[in-house]
Design a protein around this motif. Structure first.
Motif, PDB file in Angstrom:
ATOM      1  N   SER A 137       0.840  -1.200   0.000  1.00  0.00           N
ATOM      2  CA  SER A 137       0.000   0.000   0.000  1.00  0.00           C
ATOM      3  C   SER A 137       0.873   1.246   0.000  1.00  0.00           C
ATOM      4  O   SER A 137       2.002   1.240   0.489  1.00  0.00           O
TER       5      SER A 137
ATOM      6  N   HIS B  45      -2.473   4.140   2.803  1.00  0.00           N
ATOM      7  CA  HIS B  45      -3.783   3.795   2.251  1.00  0.00           C
ATOM      8  C   HIS B  45      -4.200   2.385   2.666  1.00  0.00           C
ATOM      9  O   HIS B  45      -3.450   1.653   3.287  1.00  0.00           O
ATOM     10  N   ASP B  46      -5.437   2.033   2.274  1.00  0.00           N
ATOM     11  CA  ASP B  46      -5.990   0.703   2.554  1.00  0.00           C
ATOM     12  C   ASP B  46      -6.072   0.429   4.045  1.00  0.00           C
ATOM     13  O   ASP B  46      -5.895  -0.710   4.497  1.00  0.00           O
TER      14      ASP B  46
ATOM     15  N   ASP C 141     -10.710  -1.515   4.177  1.00  0.00           N
ATOM     16  CA  ASP C 141      -9.601  -0.789   3.567  1.00  0.00           C
ATOM     17  C   ASP C 141     -10.003   0.534   2.952  1.00  0.00           C
ATOM     18  O   ASP C 141      -9.264   1.110   2.152  1.00  0.00           O
ATOM     19  N   SER C 142     -11.174   1.076   3.309  1.00  0.00           N
ATOM     20  CA  SER C 142     -11.619   2.315   2.688  1.00  0.00           C
ATOM     21  C   SER C 142     -10.919   3.545   3.257  1.00  0.00           C
ATOM     22  O   SER C 142     -10.932   4.615   2.632  1.00  0.00           O
TER      23      SER C 142
ATOM     24  N   GLN D 156      -7.939   6.078   4.317  1.00  0.00           N
ATOM     25  CA  GLN D 156      -6.592   6.460   3.887  1.00  0.00           C
ATOM     26  C   GLN D 156      -5.922   7.195   5.047  1.00  0.00           C
ATOM     27  O   GLN D 156      -6.221   8.366   5.307  1.00  0.00           O
TER      28      GLN D 156
ATOM     29  N   ARG E 235      -3.529   9.254   6.117  1.00  0.00           N
ATOM     30  CA  ARG E 235      -2.551  10.150   5.498  1.00  0.00           C
ATOM     31  C   ARG E 235      -1.698  10.903   6.511  1.00  0.00           C
ATOM     32  O   ARG E 235      -0.844  11.697   6.118  1.00  0.00           O
TER      33      ARG E 235
ATOM     34  N   SER F 142      -7.324   9.888   9.050  1.00  0.00           N
ATOM     35  CA  SER F 142      -7.721   9.491   7.700  1.00  0.00           C
ATOM     36  C   SER F 142      -8.228  10.724   6.963  1.00  0.00           C
ATOM     37  O   SER F 142      -8.812  11.623   7.568  1.00  0.00           O
TER      38      SER F 142
END
Length: 344
Positions: A34, A52-53, A75-76, A78, A80, A94
């Motif tokens: 990922s 991600h994921d 896994d929606s 992210q 970051r 996220s």
């Protein structure tokens, strides 16, 4: 002649005592493919990296091995940005439109707490950071004509939007780039710097009182609809900002600048070797020598003379950077993790 001999001897001894420091890189084995796009170094052994994921990873042995974690809902998400408090506790942010922007606390082995969910459908969180184990800050795209700044005073358990009374209004379309978790960085004694961009905006929001009041400083980097500051990093009063135009992948733009006065003024650097926009940056001090690193889809560069000259360390796709003293990491697409070492 004897004085010349003595002087020459002193110079030779001085030269021998100077430690020449150069960065070296080492690709590390990663447990995921990922995209990994935010790094939090706790200490010389423990580092967290998120991506991600709904994925994040941890090392407790200075990068020799990495453990894989995932949010249980799928896994929606992210992730970051990430902030590690210790080897067992971490805050994860996220990013995404509306309710996809969330902040969680994770405590090993599998204790999850959802601390914040974006209620505004126009909202989009970009990055987080902490001053200490209680006080932290999150930044997102502007809402209601003002910068979107969240503050916490209980270690991330609860978040409130900062009072807009003592902050400048936001520009149209202004926000941050949720690319490397470094569009906001905290410093000592309540200082923090937010690097903004997009919509033709490109400036810094600076606080010196833990986010209670803010001032603005213009940035010299390129501006545009998909351009501006992407990442800011400080060590003391010395800082680096990177960015560029995300729509210009193969050309050079004004995408890096340095400050030596806490962000009050900025000077553009010379042209890095790597083209395109930079997503991440980091800065460190080794025995009085400043090293700054910048990374993006086209590669990873560093400078040790405030951007007068640049050297490319790698040409692969990296999104995030973090240095702590003489070591650090870069991460990016396909689960890449790179260890960076600064040794004489």
């Amino acid at each position: 002649m004897k004085y010349l001999f003595v002087l020459t001897s002193i110079l030779l001894l001085t030269d021998c005592s100077i430690k020449q420091v150069e960065p070296t890189i080492e690709p590390l084995d990663s447990p995921t493919e990922s995209l990994l796009q935010a790094i939090s170094i706790v200490d010389e052994n423990t580092t967290w990296i998120s991506g991600h994921d709904a994925t994040f990873v941890r090392t407790r042995d200075a990068g020799e091995s990495w453990e894989l974690f995932n949010h249980p809902t799928g896994d929606s998400l992210q992730f970051r940005d990430v902030h590690g408090f210790n080897e067992n506790k971490v805050v994860l942010m996220s990013a995404g439109p509306g309710s996809l922007s969330r902040i969680f606390t994770f405590i090993e082995p599998n204790e999850w707490e959802e601390n914040f969910v974006m209620q505004d459908s126009l909202g989009f969180l970009d990055c987080i950071d902490f001053w200490d184990d209680q006080r932290g800050i999150a930044y997102g795209d502007a809402i209601d004509d003002y910068p979107y700044i969240l503050l916490t005073s209980d270690g991330g358990k609860s978040w409130i939007r900062a009072d807009s009374t003592n902050m400048p209004k936001a520009g149209k379309g202004e926000g941050g780039f949720a690319a490397s978790g470094t569009c906001v960085t905290t410093g000592e004694n309540g200082e923090a710097w937010i690097a903004t961009g997009a919509g033709g905006n490109c400036r810094f929001l600076i606080t010196k009182d833990y986010g209670q009041s803010w001032m603005e400083v213009n940035s010299p980097l390129v501006s545009g609809e998909a351009a501006g500051n992407t990442s800011v990093s400080f060590i003391g009063d010395t800082g680096v900002v990177t960015g560029g135009d995300l729509l210009i992948a193969d050309e050079y733009t004004d995408n890096c600048a340095f400050s030596k006065d806490g962000g009050a003024t900025w000077d553009l650097s010379n042209q890095p070797q790597t083209r395109g926009a930079f997503y991440g940056s980091t800065i460190t001090n080794i025995d009085g020598q400043i090293f700054a690193f910048a990374c993006g889809p086209k590669g990873l560069d560093y400078t040790s003379d405030f951007g007068k000259t640049w050297t490319t360390l790698d040409t692969l796709n990296y999104w995030a950077l973090s240095m702590k003293g003489d070591f650090g990491y870069a991460s990016g697409t396909d689960g890449k993790i790179l260890r960076i070492s600064l040794q004489p």
